[in-house]
Design a protein around this motif. Structure first.
Motif, PDB file in Angstrom:
ATOM      1  N   MET A  41       0.850  -1.203   0.000  1.00 44.25           N
ATOM      2  CA  MET A  41       0.000   0.000   0.000  1.00 44.25           C
ATOM      3  C   MET A  41       0.882   1.247   0.000  1.00 44.25           C
ATOM      4  SD  MET A  41      -2.879   1.582   0.364  1.00 44.25           S
ATOM      5  CE  MET A  41      -3.873   0.128   0.416  1.00 44.25           C
ATOM      6  N   THR A  42       0.661   2.126  -0.982  1.00 43.62           N
ATOM      7  CA  THR A  42       1.542   3.275  -1.174  1.00 43.62           C
ATOM      8  C   THR A  42       0.722   4.536  -1.392  1.00 43.62           C
ATOM      9  OG1 THR A  42       2.808   1.667  -2.466  1.00 43.62           O
ATOM     10  CG2 THR A  42       3.691   3.881  -2.343  1.00 43.62           C
ATOM     11  N   ARG A  43       1.009   5.575  -0.609  1.00 45.59           N
ATOM     12  CA  ARG A  43       0.286   6.842  -0.747  1.00 45.59           C
ATOM     13  C   ARG A  43       1.240   8.032  -0.620  1.00 45.59           C
ATOM     14  NH1 ARG A  43      -5.488   7.378  -0.296  1.00 45.59           N
ATOM     15  NH2 ARG A  43      -4.943   9.507  -0.838  1.00 45.59           N
ATOM     16  N   SER A  44       0.908   9.124  -1.320  1.00 45.10           N
ATOM     17  CA  SER A  44       1.642  10.383  -1.220  1.00 45.10           C
ATOM     18  C   SER A  44       0.970  11.286  -0.187  1.00 45.10           C
ATOM     19  CB  SER A  44       1.624  11.137  -2.552  1.00 45.10           C
ATOM     20  OG  SER A  44       1.997  10.310  -3.623  1.00 45.10           O
ATOM     21  N   LEU A  45       1.784  11.985   0.572  1.00 47.44           N
ATOM     22  CA  LEU A  45       1.274  12.858   1.636  1.00 47.44           C
ATOM     23  C   LEU A  45       2.016  14.200   1.538  1.00 47.44           C
ATOM     24  CD1 LEU A  45      -0.587  12.074   4.114  1.00 47.44           C
ATOM     25  CD2 LEU A  45       1.518  11.881   5.423  1.00 47.44           C
ATOM     26  N   PRO A  46       1.308  15.340   1.588  1.00 48.28           N
ATOM     27  CA  PRO A  46       2.040  16.619   1.576  1.00 48.28           C
ATOM     28  C   PRO A  46       2.912  16.735   2.830  1.00 48.28           C
ATOM     29  CG  PRO A  46      -0.355  16.962   1.602  1.00 48.28           C
ATOM     30  CD  PRO A  46      -0.127  15.500   1.690  1.00 48.28           C
ATOM     31  N   VAL A  59       0.101   7.126  11.409  1.00 49.39           N
ATOM     32  CA  VAL A  59      -1.131   7.724  11.929  1.00 49.39           C
ATOM     33  C   VAL A  59      -1.249   9.104  11.299  1.00 49.39           C
ATOM     34  CG1 VAL A  59      -2.174   8.695  14.024  1.00 49.39           C
ATOM     35  CG2 VAL A  59      -1.163   6.394  14.063  1.00 49.39           C
ATOM     36  N   VAL A  60      -2.354   9.339  10.588  1.00 50.31           N
ATOM     37  CA  VAL A  60      -2.549  10.599   9.849  1.00 50.31           C
ATOM     38  C   VAL A  60      -3.854  11.218  10.336  1.00 50.31           C
ATOM     39  CG1 VAL A  60      -2.551  11.639   7.537  1.00 50.31           C
ATOM     40  CG2 VAL A  60      -1.442   9.422   7.882  1.00 50.31           C
ATOM     41  N   PRO A  61      -3.819  11.928  11.481  1.00 54.03           N
ATOM     42  CA  PRO A  61      -5.046  12.331  12.175  1.00 54.03           C
ATOM     43  C   PRO A  61      -6.047  13.083  11.293  1.00 54.03           C
ATOM     44  CG  PRO A  61      -3.119  12.767  13.529  1.00 54.03           C
ATOM     45  CD  PRO A  61      -2.607  12.361  12.180  1.00 54.03           C
ATOM     46  N   GLY A  62      -7.298  12.645  11.331  1.00 46.35           N
ATOM     47  CA  GLY A  62      -8.381  13.341  10.638  1.00 46.35           C
ATOM     48  C   GLY A  62      -8.479  13.026   9.159  1.00 46.35           C
ATOM     49  N   TRP A  63      -7.462  12.354   8.601  1.00 42.85           N
ATOM     50  CA  TRP A  63      -7.449  12.079   7.161  1.00 42.85           C
ATOM     51  C   TRP A  63      -7.873  10.648   6.891  1.00 42.85           C
ATOM     52  CZ3 TRP A  63      -3.159  15.005   4.001  1.00 42.85           C
ATOM     53  CH2 TRP A  63      -3.243  16.375   4.289  1.00 42.85           C
ATOM     54  N   GLU A  64      -8.266  10.375   5.640  1.00 40.70           N
ATOM     55  CA  GLU A  64      -8.860   9.081   5.301  1.00 40.70           C
ATOM     56  C   GLU A  64      -7.938   7.916   5.661  1.00 40.70           C
ATOM     57  OE1 GLU A  64      -9.769   9.608   1.141  1.00 40.70           O
ATOM     58  OE2 GLU A  64      -7.774   8.984   0.514  1.00 40.70           O
ATOM     59  N   GLY A  65      -8.575   6.826   6.118  1.00 42.86           N
ATOM     60  CA  GLY A  65      -7.848   5.674   6.652  1.00 42.86           C
ATOM     61  C   GLY A  65      -6.821   5.100   5.697  1.00 42.86           C
ATOM     62  N   ASN A  66      -7.062   5.234   4.406  1.00 38.59           N
ATOM     63  CA  ASN A  66      -6.150   4.645   3.427  1.00 38.59           C
ATOM     64  C   ASN A  66      -4.718   5.178   3.558  1.00 38.59           C
ATOM     65  OD1 ASN A  66      -5.133   4.733   0.230  1.00 38.59           O
ATOM     66  ND2 ASN A  66      -6.147   2.854   0.884  1.00 38.59           N
ATOM     67  N   LEU A  67      -4.598   6.429   4.068  1.00 37.82           N
ATOM     68  CA  LEU A  67      -3.266   7.020   4.226  1.00 37.82           C
ATOM     69  C   LEU A  67      -2.513   6.470   5.433  1.00 37.82           C
ATOM     70  CD1 LEU A  67      -4.620  10.593   3.642  1.00 37.82           C
ATOM     71  CD2 LEU A  67      -2.822   9.632   2.214  1.00 37.82           C
TER      72      LEU A  67
END
Ligand code: MTE
Ligand code: CO
Length: 421
Positions: free
Chosen positions: A211-216, A246-254
């Motif tokens: 699972m791979t995601r980009s985050l600012p 853990v990416v508080p408040g953001w969609e679970g996929n991240l």
């Protein structure tokens, strides 16, 4: 006991009238008749003899009478159990903390089994010094304890075109709220030294789905954690043991589980999960991308289809509310499908980007109710009706459905997932 499963579609409701079906769908069965020999003025069985000694259960489990409080799946929803989801039994819980064994699970390639001594977290890309951390390295660094909700962007995703799944476990059960212990991501990034031109961060999981995601980078440096504990104990395998983002408040996929790699870069990577998936298809055929924040949402967890009303008289309505933009300022409850609203009582902690628990008590004399709740968050945002949401978003979306849920309570206490026009 029937295996916890899935006869949940509104169209299959007739199956649910059988007692076995009720138990399978997580509907609480009518209270069994009490054994008179255990009732006052008699001395009950459990007082007449010594109980089980200590040490019989090195890791405790709930009472055998609570065996119906379990995660459940919906068999027709996904093709394989490795890329699938199980749902939190929200209707059977109270307070704001989800017990570890009941947190919904969402995996795209099954649960990775990682020996903690083999675990490594790599930080590379636009950094001064690429680093590899062991789990012990992570545990030695300064840590924080934070309570956050995690909601999958696909929560309530089956409800875009109308009432579908008969139970809040299935309509809203892709949310959990636990206390995480972990290292602020900014501490890890500072050790590697983020180069000035690094504006994005790639997080990659070590599971078979990678699972791979980009985050600012601004979010990464703000409140993200690399967590290794939940509710005090080490993360469960299902939740990413031994470490997750853990990416508080953001969609679970991240919230990448089994976190393996963080790469700094100067542009997003446009991975599968932020192009083909986790984008919101609009009516005009265009899709919204990078819709990370989970907007304010709430649901009445009881009464609800799996938790019908057992008797007339004093009735406690309860539910959960959350917002990815801050804290929950107020929750309103309607008994008449949104015509009139009353302020619910919030009890327990009110924490930024965590669930709050609300209650509304009334005297119920058997009149039909159309129960709704709506959350108002600290930014003033009001949870929208489903129709208001559809006016903006259409019905092609799967993700980010935070519309107001309606439960119809019938005179016999049964509850059904409905929509009001
Ligand atoms: N991380 C990895 N490595 N693999 C995954 O399949 N699923 C994501 C996210 N992180 C996933 C992942 C999705 S879509 C969600 S909603 C959350 O994990 C679910 O977290 P949970 O299983 O702890 O509830
Ligand atoms: Co998800």
């Amino acid at each position: 006991m029937t295996k916890p499963t899935d006869e949940t579609r509104a169209s299959r409701r007739r199956f649910l009238t059988a007692a076995a079906g009720l138990a399978a769908a997580g509907v609480s069965a009518p209270a069994a008749l009490a054994d008179p020999k255990n009732l006052p003025p008699n001395v009950a069985d459990w007082t007449r003899a010594l109980g089980e000694g200590v040490g019989q259960r090195p890791y405790g489990a709930p009472s055998k009478y609570e065996k119906d409080v379990v995660r459940r799946t919906v068999s027709w929803l996904t093709a394989t159990p490795e890329s699938s989801v199980s749902f939190t039994p929200l209707h059977q819980l109270d307070g704001i903390i989800t017990p570890n064994g009941l947190c919904f699970e969402r995996h795209h390639g099954g649960v990775a089994e990682i020996d903690p001594s083999d675990y490594r977290l790599m930080i590379h890309g636009l950094v001064d010094k690429p680093l590899i951390f062991t789990l012990d390295d992570l545990k030695r660094l300064p840590r924080v304890n934070k309570i956050y909700f995690l909601e999958c962007a696909a929560n309530s995703g089956m409800e875009w075109r109308g009432a579908q799944l008969n139970g809040c476990q299935y309509t809203h059960g892709m949310v959990h709220c636990v206390q995480y212990t972990g290292v602020p991501l900014k501490i890890l990034l500072a050790q590697a030294g983020v180069k000035p031109n690094a504006t994005w961060l790639l997080a990659e999981g070590g599971d078979a789905a990678a699972m791979t995601r980009s985050l600012p980078i601004a979010k990464a440096l703000d409140d993200c954690l690399v967590a290794y504990r939940m509710n005090g104990e080490m993360l469960r395998p299902e939740q990413g043991y031994p470490a997750r983002l853990v990416v508080p408040g953001w969609e679970g996929n991240l919230w990448v589980k089994w976190l393996r790699r963080l790469k700094l870069g100067d542009a997003p990577w446009f991975t599968r999960e932020e192009t083909g998936k986790y984008t919101d298809l609009m009516e005009n055929g265009k899709a919204r991308q990078f819709t990370w924040v989970m907007d304010a949402k709430s649901v009445i967890t009881a009464p609800s289809p799996q938790a019908p009303v057992k008797q007339k008289g004093f009735l406690t309505i309860t539910g959960l509310a959350w917002s990815g933009r801050g804290s929950v300022a107020r929750v309103d409850v309607s008994l008449d499908g949104g015509r009139n609203w009353k302020t619910a009582r919030i009890d327990g902690p009110v924490i930024d980007k965590a669930c709050v628990r609300f209650y509304y008590e009334l005297d119920w004399n058997g009149e039909p109710l159309l129960l709704q709740s709506r959350a108002i968050d600290s930014t003033g945002y009001v949870q929208p009706s489903k129709d208001a949401l559809r006016k903006v978003r259409g019905v092609n979306s799967i993700y980010h459905n935070n519309g107001i849920q309606t439960w119809a309570v019938k005179p016999d206490g049964e509850v059904e997932n409905v929509e009001v026009g």
